[in-house]
Design a protein around this motif. Sequence first.
Motif, PDB file in Angstrom:
ATOM      1  N   GLY A  28     -11.349  -1.823   1.415  1.00  0.00           N
ATOM      2  CA  GLY A  28     -11.770  -0.568   0.802  1.00  0.00           C
ATOM      3  C   GLY A  28     -13.150  -0.115   1.269  1.00  0.00           C
TER       4      GLY A  28
ATOM      5  N   ASN B  71      -8.390  -1.115   5.113  1.00  0.00           N
ATOM      6  CA  ASN B  71      -7.366  -1.916   4.473  1.00  0.00           C
ATOM      7  C   ASN B  71      -7.557  -3.326   5.023  1.00  0.00           C
TER       8      ASN B  71
ATOM      9  N   TYR C 120      -7.045   6.386   6.202  1.00  0.00           N
ATOM     10  CA  TYR C 120      -7.518   6.602   4.822  1.00  0.00           C
ATOM     11  C   TYR C 120      -8.682   7.586   4.746  1.00  0.00           C
TER      12      TYR C 120
ATOM     13  N   ALA D 158      -9.802   4.320   0.472  1.00  0.00           N
ATOM     14  CA  ALA D 158      -8.418   3.788   0.436  1.00  0.00           C
ATOM     15  C   ALA D 158      -8.018   3.504  -1.009  1.00  0.00           C
TER      16      ALA D 158
ATOM     17  N   LYS E 100      -0.515   8.058   3.664  1.00  0.00           N
ATOM     18  CA  LYS E 100      -1.323   7.631   2.524  1.00  0.00           C
ATOM     19  C   LYS E 100      -1.780   8.827   1.677  1.00  0.00           C
TER      20      LYS E 100
ATOM     21  N   GLY F  11       0.826  -1.215   0.000  1.00  0.00           N
ATOM     22  CA  GLY F  11       0.000   0.000   0.000  1.00  0.00           C
ATOM     23  C   GLY F  11       0.849   1.249   0.000  1.00  0.00           C
TER      24      GLY F  11
ATOM     25  N   TYR G 196      -6.216  -4.876   8.974  1.00  0.00           N
ATOM     26  CA  TYR G 196      -4.807  -4.518   8.763  1.00  0.00           C
ATOM     27  C   TYR G 196      -3.916  -5.423   9.620  1.00  0.00           C
TER      28      TYR G 196
END
Length: 389
Positions: free
Chosen positions: A181, A178, A209, A321, A239, A44, A129
């Motif tokens: 999405g 994550n 995100y 994301a 991010k 990512g 995650y």
Amino acid sequence: MKRTGGSRLPRRISERVDSIKPSGIRRFFDLVMGRPDVISLGVGEPDFPVPWRIREQMIYSLERGITSYTSNHGIPELREEIVRYYRKFGVKAGVDNVIVTTGVSEGIDLALRAIINPGDGVLIPEPAYVSYKPLTVLAGGEAISVPTTPEFKPSYELLSKHSKDYDLKAIVLNYPNNPTGVSYKRKELEEIADFVVERDLIVISDEIYAELSYSGKHVSIASLNGMEDRTIILNGFSKAFAMTGFRVGYVIAPDDLVEAMLKIHQYCMLCAPITAQIGAIEALRGCEEELERIRAEYMRRRNFFVKRLEGMFEIRKPEGAFYAFPKIEGYGLSSEEFAERLLMEKGVAVVPGNAFGECGEGYIRCAYAVSMEKLKEAVDRMEEFVRKL
Ligand code: PLP
């Protein structure tokens, strides 16, 4: 004195560390290293450079020789910007409620270590995650996996059903999520909040995100009635601003929790890197337009990528994301077999869904944070691969 070979210690590695597995993402990352033919949808990592005005401020600070430690809390101007920024999500925290961390990664660790007593249960809705579970175990807690609905959302019913026998302390949420999405709407967060209040839990809310939300504005669970006092918000700059290598993030939490986290942070980290903090100030002060552009570009890639994946897999349209999480089950391969063969036979790296918890089996995670050109090539190769299965 002559040294003797070998160790006299019965076990050199702690049982806790021994009990956790290395990250399933890193394994694939290592396989890709040194293979320029491979298109990586594995890690990512945004492909945009850090916006120029952020880099410029960092360069300028280096030219002026600003290279010292900062206060343990972080640079006051940055904390002020963070407070101002979170007002737009309806969170009313003050400057003293913020600690600047070395990425959200540190924030997760601080939050868990600050609240867990041995054996405390931490609910982790999955797929999730990769760091939540191992960091819970390292903090001495019990990580409790909770399956989500077919839309990958935690529900009151599922949370209740899977937590009955545990002494709970906290729940970790991550939205936009994550690897799926998926994001949660206000109503869905209210349902989770009802459960949280009923079981008197602390929420660790990973909102890294938040800026990459494509279907409506991000809602922080801390902004719901009565929730700010039981929520630790985690966010950062890796991010949305592509600042992965600068290692800067933050926590926002109630007074007592901030005080506890600060104790750990001051001993194990001291402060986040000063250059990164200076860049982060600029990110929050002057990058609205840039963010708009980045968000629109990710959305364009998402629309293209998901449409093509729909021809091959069952897939839910990600709402935020930069990950797609298609179901590969119908092809008769496990997630790991699928990912490994796709890499070896077609040179496309993705992450097996089971790296994000058992219920991720039957899925793969594809990060669409690569250029349109690469994305097109990757999806063509994926099509060739599944056609032959
Ligand atoms: N939280 C989530 C949900 C992530 O996806 C990531 C990185 O992939 C992190 C935290 C780590 O972020 P940072 O680079 O700020 O440590």
